[in-house]
Design an enzyme around this catalytic site. Structure first.
Site, PDB file in Angstrom:
ATOM      1  N   GLU A  80       7.636  46.045  58.557  1.00 56.05           N
ATOM      2  CA  GLU A  80       8.406  47.253  58.856  1.00 56.05           C
ATOM      3  C   GLU A  80       7.764  48.035  60.001  1.00 56.05           C
ATOM      4  OE1 GLU A  80      11.226  47.719  57.672  1.00 56.05           O
ATOM      5  OE2 GLU A  80      11.279  46.480  55.859  1.00 56.05           O
ATOM      6  N   ARG A  90      20.115  54.463  45.950  1.00 47.88           N
ATOM      7  CA  ARG A  90      21.352  53.799  45.504  1.00 47.88           C
ATOM      8  C   ARG A  90      21.368  53.650  43.987  1.00 47.88           C
ATOM      9  NH1 ARG A  90      22.344  48.601  44.509  1.00 47.88           N
ATOM     10  NH2 ARG A  90      20.327  47.950  45.304  1.00 47.88           N
ATOM     11  N   CYS A 143      10.364  52.240  48.554  1.00 52.07           N
ATOM     12  CA  CYS A 143       9.468  51.601  49.531  1.00 52.07           C
ATOM     13  C   CYS A 143       9.343  52.440  50.800  1.00 52.07           C
ATOM     14  CB  CYS A 143       9.944  50.193  49.867  1.00 52.07           C
ATOM     15  SG  CYS A 143       9.629  49.028  48.529  1.00 52.07           S
ATOM     16  N   HIS A 167       7.954  44.048  53.571  1.00 52.50           N
ATOM     17  CA  HIS A 167       8.979  43.719  52.569  1.00 52.50           C
ATOM     18  C   HIS A 167       9.029  42.199  52.412  1.00 52.50           C
ATOM     19  CE1 HIS A 167      11.461  47.621  52.251  1.00 52.50           C
ATOM     20  NE2 HIS A 167      11.245  47.211  51.009  1.00 52.50           N
TER      21      HIS A 167
HETATM   22  N1  PCA Z   1      11.238  47.512  46.454  1.00 50.02           N
HETATM   23  C1  PCA Z   1      11.958  48.765  46.462  1.00 50.02           C
HETATM   24  C2  PCA Z   1      11.086  49.742  45.716  1.00 50.02           C
HETATM   25  C3  PCA Z   1      10.051  48.911  45.017  1.00 50.02           C
HETATM   26  C4  PCA Z   1      10.174  47.581  45.613  1.00 50.02           C
HETATM   27  O1  PCA Z   1       9.415  46.616  45.368  1.00 50.02           O
HETATM   28  C5  PCA Z   1      12.374  49.215  47.860  1.00 50.02           C
HETATM   29  O2  PCA Z   1      12.533  48.360  48.753  1.00 50.02           O
HETATM   30  O3  PCA Z   1      12.545  50.406  48.093  1.00 50.02           O
END
Ligand code: PCA
Length: 216
Positions: A80, A90, A143, A167
């Protein structure tokens, strides 16, 4: 010895596990060069995740932080680039909170950029045979909230610390419970990706000047 802090999240959204915690926990206690890795599991809850992160920063005093989270539906390791000052959930978080269009830090800047060399990390991952890309949105859920809070905290008083967010896709056993075609990546590939990415981040104080942009 210098410390690298890895964070992963607890499961959320009805999933039995969260691959981010499953991956980072495997590296807890390991070394990359002259750095020691510490892995911490965070709640999937607005506010609480940041409180836990701040405690981990105070305890471990890391020089590098890579926060990791599940992005179900993505097919690549996503480095990111940007965290935005916005919560827009959401689904409710694990504490039942569902903030809509709220700033994470009142009067904070609209966004922060990662201070990790994400282009160099993506290049190293692809060289290692792992699909990876720069991402320009970490979403608006927990996140992004954690990523923004991490960069805010680093900017406020941790000048020697670099931070960013990764991610990751579902594990195959998660994808098998979703509609056909849902992408996944094995745990061993994700763990290898963490090792390769961390090595690249330690090796590159400055990022490479190569394109990671998109046209849409
Ligand atoms: N993914 C979520 C929150 C916790 C996670 O592992 C997100 O992408 O916001």
């Amino acid at each position: 010895m210098k410390t690298i802090l890895l964070t992963g999240f607890e499961p959320f959204g009805g999933e039995p596990l969260n691959p981010s915690w499953e991956a980072v926990r495997q590296l807890d206690g390991q070394r990359r060069g002259d750095h020691q890795i510490r892995a911490v599991r965070l709640s999937c809850a607005f506010g609480q995740a940041l409180t836990e992160l701040e405690a981990a920063l105070a305890q471990h005093q890391p020089v590098l932080v890579l926060a990791v989270g599940q992005a179900g539906g993505r097919s690549e390791l996503s480095l990111e680039r940007i965290a935005i000052n916005l919560d827009d959930a959401r689904i409710p978080d694990n504490a039942g909170a569902q903030p809509i269009d709220s700033p994470i830090v009142a009067d904070g800047p609209a966004a922060y950029f990662t201070t990790l060399p994400i282009k160099a990390m993506v290049a190293a991952l692809r060289e290692a045979g792992l699909p990876a890309a720069v991402s320009h949105s970490a979403g608006t859920y927990v996140c992004n909230h954690l990523f923004y809070g991490l960069m805010h905290e680093i900017g406020r008083g941790r000048p020697g610390c670099r931070g960013g967010f990764l991610h990751i896709p579902y594990l195959p056993e998660q994808a098998a419970r979703h509609p056909a075609g849902t992408p996944s990546m094995s745990l061993s590939q994700i763990v290898r990706g963490l090792e390769v990415g961390l090595d690249a981040a330690l090796h590159h104080e400055r990022d490479l000047r190569i394109s990671g942009g998109t046209t849409h």
